[in-house]
Design an enzyme around this catalytic site. Sequence first.
Site, PDB file in Angstrom:
ATOM      1  N   ASP A 107       9.546   2.954   1.709  1.00  0.00           N
ATOM      2  CA  ASP A 107       8.353   3.725   2.041  1.00  0.00           C
ATOM      3  C   ASP A 107       8.151   3.645   3.551  1.00  0.00           C
ATOM      4  O   ASP A 107       7.585   2.692   4.076  1.00  0.00           O
ATOM      5  CB  ASP A 107       7.150   3.144   1.291  1.00  0.00           C
ATOM      6  CG  ASP A 107       5.857   3.916   1.561  1.00  0.00           C
ATOM      7  OD1 ASP A 107       5.817   4.675   2.551  1.00  0.00           O
ATOM      8  OD2 ASP A 107       4.888   3.742   0.800  1.00  0.00           O
ATOM      9  N   PHE A 131       0.860  -1.174   0.000  1.00  0.00           N
ATOM     10  CA  PHE A 131       0.000   0.000   0.000  1.00  0.00           C
ATOM     11  C   PHE A 131       0.899   1.226   0.000  1.00  0.00           C
ATOM     12  O   PHE A 131       1.564   1.522   0.998  1.00  0.00           O
ATOM     13  CB  PHE A 131      -0.945   0.055   1.199  1.00  0.00           C
ATOM     14  CG  PHE A 131      -1.853   1.256   1.133  1.00  0.00           C
ATOM     15  CD1 PHE A 131      -3.001   1.219   0.365  1.00  0.00           C
ATOM     16  CD2 PHE A 131      -1.527   2.429   1.780  1.00  0.00           C
ATOM     17  CE1 PHE A 131      -3.823   2.340   0.254  1.00  0.00           C
ATOM     18  CE2 PHE A 131      -2.338   3.556   1.686  1.00  0.00           C
ATOM     19  CZ  PHE A 131      -3.485   3.510   0.914  1.00  0.00           C
ATOM     20  N   LYS A 154       2.926  11.513   6.790  1.00  0.00           N
ATOM     21  CA  LYS A 154       2.083  11.331   7.971  1.00  0.00           C
ATOM     22  C   LYS A 154       2.613  12.062   9.202  1.00  0.00           C
ATOM     23  O   LYS A 154       2.348  13.234   9.372  1.00  0.00           O
ATOM     24  CB  LYS A 154       1.855   9.843   8.221  1.00  0.00           C
ATOM     25  CG  LYS A 154       1.036   9.182   7.095  1.00  0.00           C
ATOM     26  CD  LYS A 154       0.486   7.859   7.489  1.00  0.00           C
ATOM     27  CE  LYS A 154      -0.232   7.169   6.326  1.00  0.00           C
ATOM     28  NZ  LYS A 154      -1.420   7.894   5.836  1.00  0.00           N
TER      29      LYS A 154
END
Length: 404
Positions: free
Chosen positions: A230, A145, A259
Amino acid sequence: MIEDMLRTPSAVRDAERYTAHNYHPLPVVISSAEGAWLTDVDGRRYLDCLAGYSALNFGHRHPTLVRAAHEQLDRLTLTSRAFIHDQFADFCRELAALCGKDLVLPMNTGAEAVETGIKVARKWGYQVKGVAPGQANIIVADGNFHGRTTTIVSFSTDSDARADFGPYTPGFTVVPYGDLAALEAAIDGNTVAVLLEPIQGEQGVVLPPAGYLPGVRRVCTENDVLFIADEIQSGLGRTGRTFACEHEDVVPDLYLLGKALGGGIVPVSAVAADADVLGVLRPGQHGSTFGGNPLACAVATEVVRLLATGDFQRRSAELGERLRAGLEGLLGKGLVAVRVRGLWAGVDIDPALMTGRQACERLMARGVLAKDTHGSTIRLAPPLVITPDEIDHAVAQLAAVLAG
């Protein structure tokens, strides 16, 4: 009569009426928050065990971060990258130092950071490695993801994320996560990068097999291929280290960050790499109007300074062991598997008992907010400011849910 006085039902109905249904949120309507706690429009408090998918690593309204935002709001919020502002250099320099890299490219969202990493890797492949034009290929893992743009969903193996959004972008090869031999076999002369989550969050906090990440690093180095990590969810203290890659002493060529970098206040993302990689970009080839804006940089610089102390990483590691012990105590009592790294846990519930969604609804009724993922799996990712007693409370509520 009491139910008629509650604000939540009508607020939920309005939200459903006026928004596209691209999410299926729990029926709770939050109005305020502080630290690890949320309060809804009817005054009920909830322990936050999702932390905005790790965007709130430092909790809600961390005073240092809120102060930085307020001070910057009174001075300057946006210039675009057409000019340089007085918060920009500090942010880039201090984040580069935290990452051990030469350069930083600030963006806004995690998906933008991933897209940036893809573009940089392709350009590096053509200009530095010598790949033929239009032939660059990037290896990714199944269960990944990395976001929801059309390019990113082109290499997703999640049918919900991918189906009906084609035609799909070429240039990606999918291999099984954790299978080093398959990854190595997929590399050819056109391979420019391997893009991986060190821990697969959306898949259910799936940890890599021991030795896998060092093996990926070795294979990339031997084949002149960039390793892109990531760390948008796993990085910035979540797993007990600054980056999840550090658990096996691995240093990627590019970090993708987001984030928590915005402190739960503004969207901030970034790519960090050395000059021989990020240096392939030239003016006009990539950019973002809001990327690296003054407000974002002011907040994110304070985030970097909080991490530079190491306090949050240590706290995550120590409290993560408490969380692990509590969750493992529920194995055989409704849980069939537990995966924990720092304050990040994937919890597999016996599917004969309930789905992950049902578990989260029942936790919500008991004042704990969490998020399900595939099947009967839920994820726990509380803010790093959570206390030991609050961890025990969350585990106790999960135990009560499992006990029925």
